[in-house]
Design a protein around this motif. Structure first.
Motif, mmCIF file in Angstrom:
data_model
loop_
_atom_site.group_PDB
_atom_site.id
_atom_site.type_symbol
_atom_site.label_atom_id
_atom_site.label_comp_id
_atom_site.label_asym_id
_atom_site.label_seq_id
_atom_site.Cartn_x
_atom_site.Cartn_y
_atom_site.Cartn_z
ATOM 1 N N ASP A 135 0.833 -1.207 0.000
ATOM 2 C CA ASP A 135 0.000 0.000 0.000
ATOM 3 C C ASP A 135 0.867 1.257 0.000
ATOM 4 N N MET A 136 1.896 1.208 0.831
ATOM 5 C CA MET A 136 2.778 2.359 0.945
ATOM 6 C C MET A 136 3.546 2.583 -0.360
ATOM 7 N N SER A 137 4.023 1.501 -0.983
ATOM 8 C CA SER A 137 4.755 1.617 -2.247
ATOM 9 C C SER A 137 3.865 2.191 -3.342
ATOM 10 N N SER A 138 2.607 1.764 -3.377
ATOM 11 C CA SER A 138 1.667 2.289 -4.379
ATOM 12 C C SER A 138 1.452 3.778 -4.187
ATOM 13 N N SER A 139 1.334 4.179 -2.919
ATOM 14 C CA SER A 139 1.131 5.591 -2.615
ATOM 15 C C SER A 139 2.350 6.419 -3.005
ATOM 16 N N LEU A 140 3.536 5.911 -2.673
ATOM 17 C CA LEU A 140 4.771 6.621 -3.025
ATOM 18 C C LEU A 140 4.967 6.667 -4.541
ATOM 19 N N GLU A 141 4.572 5.587 -5.223
ATOM 20 C CA GLU A 141 4.698 5.553 -6.673
ATOM 21 C C GLU A 141 3.777 6.585 -7.316
ATOM 22 N N LEU A 142 2.569 6.723 -6.764
ATOM 23 C CA LEU A 142 1.636 7.720 -7.283
ATOM 24 C C LEU A 142 2.213 9.127 -7.113
ATOM 25 N N MET A 143 2.792 9.381 -5.940
ATOM 26 C CA MET A 143 3.392 10.699 -5.694
ATOM 27 C C MET A 143 4.606 10.918 -6.582
ATOM 28 N N SER A 144 5.372 9.846 -6.837
ATOM 29 C CA SER A 144 6.530 9.951 -7.714
ATOM 30 C C SER A 144 6.109 10.277 -9.143
ATOM 31 N N ASP A 145 5.052 9.602 -9.616
ATOM 32 C CA ASP A 145 4.542 9.880 -10.965
ATOM 33 C C ASP A 145 4.059 11.331 -11.073
ATOM 34 N N ALA A 146 3.384 11.794 -10.008
ATOM 35 C CA ALA A 146 2.902 13.176 -10.003
ATOM 36 C C ALA A 146 4.069 14.158 -10.025
ATOM 37 N N THR A 147 5.163 13.803 -9.336
ATOM 38 C CA THR A 147 6.345 14.670 -9.306
ATOM 39 C C THR A 147 6.976 14.751 -10.692
ATOM 40 N N ILE A 148 7.048 13.604 -11.382
ATOM 41 C CA ILE A 148 7.604 13.589 -12.739
ATOM 42 C C ILE A 148 6.743 14.447 -13.676
ATOM 43 N N LYS A 149 5.430 14.292 -13.543
ATOM 44 C CA LYS A 149 4.515 15.040 -14.420
ATOM 45 C C LYS A 149 4.606 16.539 -14.173
ATOM 46 N N VAL A 150 4.581 16.943 -12.907
ATOM 47 C CA VAL A 150 4.633 18.372 -12.620
ATOM 48 C C VAL A 150 6.003 18.934 -12.985
ATOM 49 N N GLY A 151 7.048 18.085 -12.896
ATOM 50 C CA GLY A 151 8.377 18.526 -13.310
ATOM 51 C C GLY A 151 8.423 18.823 -14.798
ATOM 52 N N THR A 152 7.744 17.964 -15.596
ATOM 53 C CA THR A 152 7.652 18.184 -17.041
ATOM 54 C C THR A 152 6.898 19.476 -17.337
ATOM 55 N N GLN A 153 5.791 19.693 -16.624
ATOM 56 C CA GLN A 153 5.022 20.927 -16.801
ATOM 57 C C GLN A 153 5.838 22.144 -16.377
ATOM 58 N N PHE A 154 6.624 21.954 -15.365
ATOM 59 C CA PHE A 154 7.490 23.010 -14.854
ATOM 60 C C PHE A 154 8.458 23.478 -15.939
#
Length: 265
Positions: free
Chosen positions: A94-113
């Motif tokens: 559960d924790m890994s899935s949550s961290l993976e979701l946050m990691s994906d969001a970080t990559i996406k917002v970094g691209t938008q950045f």
């Protein structure tokens, strides 16, 4: 710093050690909780080892009968090593899935950045530093929206990550306490998994620290952007604190496993 008080503190630590007391340093109550679990496991393992040696040298014949009604039996009392390890693995999943979701969001917002940065560069290119303020405000608004959505994702996942971490390491510490009794139980596989998770958590921590620095270094262009920066940095700090606690708990468990293996030699 009061040197006299520091001397008294060191003297107290020495007294505790000679009297069989236990002490450790910690930063906050959650660190205290995690350290306590790990250290109690070590103490229990040490006592179990001493008891095993004592039983080899002395013949002890004792029988203890404990009678309890079904209503007073806690279901958790029936849990075994495999049960606790399954709970640990489920919560870590559960924790890994949550961290993976946050990691994906970080990559996406970094691209938008980077896209917004390129838009600002294009806006001022060949203009000698001048730019259309209306267009610039539009880009700042889009950047603020990106950061706000990113912060919302982080905030939705932090409680899941925290609960999963607490329940995972609680189950793991109980499992380790039981494994103390199982002389032939090999914790090497568990240790390898923990070391893999430790590497992943450290890598995620480094990536988030880098992105946090990028957000913190954004210019103070508009009130919307400034608010988005503050909210995002606060959310990132909470995630980083959670990862730090996970790393600390993992290191403590690995140290406990090493201590158990050493005592069994």
């Amino acid at each position: 710093m009061d040197f006299e008080q520091l001397q008294k503190l060191q003297q107290l630590k020495k007294q505790l050690g000679t009297q069989g007391g236990l002490y450790w340093t910690f930063d906050n109550t959650e660190d205290f909780e995690n350290l306590l679990r790990g250290h109690l496991s070590r103490v229990a393992q040490s006592w179990a080892h001493k008891l095993a040696l004592s039983n080899k040298n002395e013949s002890v014949d004792a029988s203890i009968i404990v009678a309890e009604s079904d209503e007073n039996i806690d279901t958790e009392d029936d849990y075994g090593l495999f049960d606790y390890l399954e709970i640990y693995e489920d919560r870590m999943s559960d924790m890994s899935s949550s961290l993976e979701l946050m990691s994906d969001a970080t990559i996406k917002v970094g691209t938008q950045f980077r896209r917004r940065t390129n838009e600002i560069s294009a806006l001022t290119e060949g203009t000698g530093g001048s730019y259309d303020r209306k267009d610039a405000r539009k880009i700042m608004k889009l950047t603020s929206d990106d950061l706000n959505r990113y912060s919302e994702i982080l905030e939705s996942q932090i409680p899941i990550t925290t609960l999963s971490r607490v329940e995972a390491f609680d189950a793991l510490s109980k499992g380790i306490a039981i494994s103390i009794e199982l002389v032939n139980e090999d914790p090497e596989d568990l240790k390898l998994k923990l070391q893999g998770m430790l590497r992943s958590a450290t890598s995620a921590q480094n990536g988030l620290i880098g992105f946090r620095d990028s957000v913190a270094n954004l210019p103070r262009f508009t009130i919307q952007l400034n608010k988005a920066k503050r909210i995002t940095i606060t959310s990132l700090d909470r995630v980083l604190d959670e990862i730090r606690k996970t790393i600390k708990s993992t290191e403590d468990v690995i140290e406990t496993i090493d201590r158990i293996a050493f005592e069994k030699i």
